[in-house]
Structure formats: C-alpha cells, structure tokens
Design a protein around this motif. Sequence first.
Motif, PDB file in Angstrom:
ATOM      1  N   GLN A  33       0.821  -1.204   0.000  1.00 26.78           N
ATOM      2  CA  GLN A  33       0.000   0.000   0.000  1.00 26.78           C
ATOM      3  C   GLN A  33       0.857   1.256   0.000  1.00 26.78           C
ATOM      4  O   GLN A  33       0.524   2.252  -0.660  1.00 26.78           O
ATOM      5  CB  GLN A  33      -0.951  -0.031   1.200  1.00 26.78           C
ATOM      6  CG  GLN A  33      -2.018  -1.106   1.082  1.00 26.78           C
ATOM      7  CD  GLN A  33      -2.825  -1.314   2.340  1.00 26.78           C
ATOM      8  OE1 GLN A  33      -2.328  -1.094   3.456  1.00 26.78           O
ATOM      9  NE2 GLN A  33      -4.080  -1.732   2.203  1.00 26.78           N
ATOM     10  N   ILE A  46       2.181   1.734  -3.572  1.00 27.72           N
ATOM     11  CA  ILE A  46       1.162   2.308  -4.454  1.00 27.72           C
ATOM     12  C   ILE A  46       1.034   3.807  -4.213  1.00 27.72           C
ATOM     13  O   ILE A  46       0.968   4.604  -5.164  1.00 27.72           O
ATOM     14  CB  ILE A  46      -0.181   1.588  -4.237  1.00 27.72           C
ATOM     15  CG1 ILE A  46      -0.100   0.160  -4.785  1.00 27.72           C
ATOM     16  CG2 ILE A  46      -1.323   2.354  -4.907  1.00 27.72           C
ATOM     17  CD1 ILE A  46      -1.296  -0.700  -4.446  1.00 27.72           C
ATOM     18  N   GLN A  47       1.043   4.208  -2.955  1.00 26.71           N
ATOM     19  CA  GLN A  47       0.942   5.629  -2.633  1.00 26.71           C
ATOM     20  C   GLN A  47       2.134   6.402  -3.196  1.00 26.71           C
ATOM     21  O   GLN A  47       1.979   7.486  -3.772  1.00 26.71           O
ATOM     22  CB  GLN A  47       0.854   5.811  -1.120  1.00 26.71           C
ATOM     23  CG  GLN A  47       0.659   7.255  -0.684  1.00 26.71           C
ATOM     24  CD  GLN A  47       0.587   7.381   0.834  1.00 26.71           C
ATOM     25  OE1 GLN A  47       1.275   6.674   1.564  1.00 26.71           O
ATOM     26  NE2 GLN A  47      -0.243   8.291   1.310  1.00 26.71           N
ATOM     27  N   GLN A  89       1.858   6.655  -7.018  1.00 24.06           N
ATOM     28  CA  GLN A  89       0.882   7.647  -7.448  1.00 24.06           C
ATOM     29  C   GLN A  89       1.375   9.067  -7.200  1.00 24.06           C
ATOM     30  O   GLN A  89       1.079   9.977  -7.981  1.00 24.06           O
ATOM     31  CB  GLN A  89      -0.454   7.397  -6.765  1.00 24.06           C
ATOM     32  CG  GLN A  89      -1.125   6.106  -7.235  1.00 24.06           C
ATOM     33  CD  GLN A  89      -2.569   5.991  -6.789  1.00 24.06           C
ATOM     34  OE1 GLN A  89      -2.857   5.848  -5.612  1.00 24.06           O
ATOM     35  NE2 GLN A  89      -3.491   6.065  -7.744  1.00 24.06           N
ATOM     36  N   ILE A 102      -1.702   1.338 -13.378  1.00 27.80           N
ATOM     37  CA  ILE A 102      -1.042   0.339 -12.543  1.00 27.80           C
ATOM     38  C   ILE A 102      -1.444  -1.044 -13.030  1.00 27.80           C
ATOM     39  O   ILE A 102      -2.626  -1.404 -13.014  1.00 27.80           O
ATOM     40  CB  ILE A 102      -1.409   0.494 -11.054  1.00 27.80           C
ATOM     41  CG1 ILE A 102      -0.976   1.878 -10.545  1.00 27.80           C
ATOM     42  CG2 ILE A 102      -0.753  -0.606 -10.225  1.00 27.80           C
ATOM     43  CD1 ILE A 102      -1.359   2.143  -9.094  1.00 27.80           C
ATOM     44  N   SER A 109      -6.810  -0.171  -2.458  1.00 28.86           N
ATOM     45  CA  SER A 109      -5.974   0.885  -1.886  1.00 28.86           C
ATOM     46  C   SER A 109      -5.519   1.905  -2.920  1.00 28.86           C
ATOM     47  O   SER A 109      -4.937   2.934  -2.562  1.00 28.86           O
ATOM     48  CB  SER A 109      -4.754   0.265  -1.201  1.00 28.86           C
ATOM     49  OG  SER A 109      -3.876  -0.319  -2.148  1.00 28.86           O
ATOM     50  N   VAL A 110      -5.784   1.645  -4.190  1.00 32.90           N
ATOM     51  CA  VAL A 110      -5.408   2.584  -5.248  1.00 32.90           C
ATOM     52  C   VAL A 110      -6.387   3.750  -5.270  1.00 32.90           C
ATOM     53  O   VAL A 110      -7.610   3.556  -5.226  1.00 32.90           O
ATOM     54  CB  VAL A 110      -5.407   1.881  -6.627  1.00 32.90           C
ATOM     55  CG1 VAL A 110      -5.122   2.877  -7.750  1.00 32.90           C
ATOM     56  CG2 VAL A 110      -4.390   0.753  -6.647  1.00 32.90           C
ATOM     57  N   ASP A 111      -5.864   4.972  -5.354  1.00 32.67           N
ATOM     58  CA  ASP A 111      -6.715   6.147  -5.524  1.00 32.67           C
ATOM     59  C   ASP A 111      -7.197   6.153  -6.975  1.00 32.67           C
ATOM     60  O   ASP A 111      -6.431   6.452  -7.896  1.00 32.67           O
ATOM     61  CB  ASP A 111      -5.927   7.420  -5.213  1.00 32.67           C
ATOM     62  CG  ASP A 111      -6.781   8.681  -5.277  1.00 32.67           C
ATOM     63  OD1 ASP A 111      -7.867   8.641  -5.901  1.00 32.67           O
ATOM     64  OD2 ASP A 111      -6.363   9.713  -4.731  1.00 32.67           O
ATOM     65  N   LYS A 112      -8.470   5.830  -7.197  1.00 35.50           N
ATOM     66  CA  LYS A 112      -9.007   5.677  -8.548  1.00 35.50           C
ATOM     67  C   LYS A 112      -9.156   7.002  -9.277  1.00 35.50           C
ATOM     68  O   LYS A 112      -9.433   7.008 -10.485  1.00 35.50           O
ATOM     69  CB  LYS A 112     -10.361   4.945  -8.495  1.00 35.50           C
ATOM     70  CG  LYS A 112     -10.345   3.615  -7.729  1.00 35.50           C
ATOM     71  CD  LYS A 112      -9.292   2.654  -8.243  1.00 35.50           C
ATOM     72  CE  LYS A 112      -9.427   1.255  -7.647  1.00 35.50           C
ATOM     73  NZ  LYS A 112      -9.378   1.196  -6.176  1.00 35.50           N
ATOM     74  N   SER A 136      -5.322   6.851 -10.857  1.00 31.16           N
ATOM     75  CA  SER A 136      -4.792   5.742 -11.658  1.00 31.16           C
ATOM     76  C   SER A 136      -5.877   4.761 -12.062  1.00 31.16           C
ATOM     77  O   SER A 136      -6.766   4.439 -11.261  1.00 31.16           O
ATOM     78  CB  SER A 136      -3.706   4.974 -10.883  1.00 31.16           C
ATOM     79  OG  SER A 136      -2.683   5.835 -10.435  1.00 31.16           O
ATOM     80  N   THR A 162      -6.618   0.790 -13.098  1.00 35.27           N
ATOM     81  CA  THR A 162      -6.024  -0.460 -12.623  1.00 35.27           C
ATOM     82  C   THR A 162      -6.277  -1.579 -13.619  1.00 35.27           C
ATOM     83  O   THR A 162      -7.389  -1.744 -14.125  1.00 35.27           O
ATOM     84  CB  THR A 162      -6.604  -0.846 -11.254  1.00 35.27           C
ATOM     85  OG1 THR A 162      -8.039  -0.791 -11.304  1.00 35.27           O
ATOM     86  CG2 THR A 162      -6.111   0.102 -10.178  1.00 35.27           C
TER      87      THR A 162
END
Length: 386
Positions: A119, A122-123, A126, A133, A152-155, A158, A160
């Motif tokens: 996580q 990923i942060q 981004q 991703i 956990s990805v800020d949609k 990004s 996915t």
Amino acid sequence: MKLTQILNSLRLRWFLLTKALDYSSDFVNIVYKIYLNHNKIIHFRNGYPVYSLSTPAVFSPPAANFIARALYRTIQNKNLPNLMSFAVNDVCNVTCEHCSFFNAVEEPHRETLTLPQIQKLIQEAQSLGVSIINFVGGEPLMHPDLAQIIASVDKNLSTTVLFTNGWDLAQQAKTLKQAGLDSIYVSIDRATAQEHDHFRGKAGLFERAIQGIAKAKKLGFSVGISTTITPESYQQGEFHKMVNLAQELGVHELLVFDAMPSGRYQDRQDLINADDWVEEMIQSAQRYNQNPQYPGVVFFAYFTSYRSVGCSCGTSYFYVSPYGDVMSCDFNHGKFGNILETPLWKIWERLTTLPEFCQAKWGGCKIKDAEYREKTVISAGASEQL
C-alpha cells in the motif's frame, strides 16, 4: 477599433462553441492512432470511452492525471513515470514455456512485500504521477489480499489493470469489481485448448480462462486477451487464429507480445534483432483494426517502435518485483534499488539519470537489441545492482 475587437471576440467564441467539440474528437483520434495504430473505441466503461485497456478511459479522472503529469514532465524537463507494473506475488499454478518471471525475477528465499508495504508502494507511485497500474505476478489471483491491494489505489489518479492466466477469475471477478478494478487481460497463447494448455503446462486452463472472460464481461470490466506469439507459432498462423478467437469471445482488445529473449527464453538468440516477422504481423492487423466487428489489436512491438512511444522502460515506465526491487521493465531484470531501503522517487531519479535510460530507445525494445542488452541487462539471479 473597440467595436472590431468586440466583434472578433464574439466571433472567436462562436467558433469555439461550434468547432471545439469536433476539434477535441479529432485530437483524441489522432493521439490514439499514433499510440495504438488504430483509433476505434473498443468499450465504454462506466460511461467513459476506452480505446485500449492499457490507457486510462478518455475524459476519466486518471486520464486527466495523465495529461497533467505530461505537462509537468515538460515544465520540469524531467522523465516522470505514467505506468507501473507490480508483481504482487512469486507463486503461480502454471509453468508457461515463455515466462519472463520464473528463473529470472523469482528468488524464493526472499520475503515478499506485506500488505502495508504494498500500500505504501502504491501511494509513492501515485505521488510520482503513475496513472496506470498493472498488477501481475506470479499469478496475482493467488494473492490472498489482492482485492485489498486494488482497493488501496486512488481511482481518481490511476486506472487499474490485472494480468491473469484466468484459472480463478470466474470465482473472484465480482470481488475484484467491488474493489474497483477497471480492466482485465487474460493470457491465452494458443487458440485451441489442447495447444494452450500444453504451452502453459496446465490441463483445463483454456476452459477456465474462457469462463473467466465471460464472467468479467458480464460484470462490465474492460476485457482483453494478452497473447505471446513466437516466430514458429506465427508461421503456423496462430496470430490470425487468436484474432478470430478474440472476436468470437467478444473481448475488447487483443494485446500481442512477440516472444522476448528473457526469463525462460533468455537464451533464445533467434529473438534478438529479429523484427521482420513481427513487422509483417503488425501490418497484417490493419484490416482487423479497420473493421469495427473485431476487437482492437495492439502490439508491444508497435508501442516500442519509432511510430509510437519507443521503449519506455526507465523513461515513463518501471516494474517492481514481489520483493520490492525496482527494475526498468518486466523483461529487463537489472535492479536499481529496493523500496524497503530507498524511497521510490530516489530510485526513479537514479534510474532516469543513467545514460542508457534517460531517453527512450526510439527504434524498439531494448531487450531485443544486442547492443543495448550488453549495457542494460544483468543475468538472472545476480544480486548486484546497476
């Protein structure tokens, strides 16, 4: 004079009102024609037009992030990444003949990243500007926390994308949808069950993959087939068989990789500096891309050519192993640092200031070029970092 200015201003506004929509459409079509070698919309996902699973949907928040980061790339005169592939695990339930991971990236004595470490990765990715991703493996569907990773990805930043062999896709597709996954590439390398299962070393895999594709389509994913074509399978007509299979299954895209001299194929010298048959294959796809009845057909070799973005490893793209090692791409396994030891932005800074990586190789994939291989490739299993 003042009246003339007012009239000109009104005329400009009228022009923008009546012409801007057409101009925006022309601009988008040209951009995708250059990048993909076609400009047809292959899917509408959540109302947004999709030209390729490999890019954010047009006018979506991740697309805005992509464009904004391209602007800052210019302002800063600095390479910034827009794409990350992350191998979430180092286990798999198949033994693919061509695999670029096993016998290359795989280090079974090492611990894979924990969920909090993933996580954090990923942060950090981004924050660097990554707008796409890719989740790969191993086989990512075998990771027990895959849905949490995707969630956990800020949609807003990004899109996915999942690459999977499809064995467990039908069972997990609904959970992945709830986690916010956008797109799924299912790997199918031969158009018949017997040949595909033999190539990947898993009986029944073809049928399970087909079931997964049907389920993913029903749930509204953008769905594609990722296929690897070897020189020998191309001569046997496998490429055209795969296009027809993709059409029959109703997938949105066929992503074609020409076999790479990497991983289990690292000793195949016939794949180095071998572009004639690949170019022939790319040209033969034009009739499919001009026909709306077929899915979009895109090629890794075209992306890395002078006609598109060139080889982007280390300029706008990077790969992270399950252990946190940062590499320039899935196929080039030199290590530039580990996220557990060094912040990602510092690793990216190091990678993008090396002469071999500070600009895209315009003429094709580095891993297929004999000269570049000598400069940029570390043999499998080496612990030294570049």
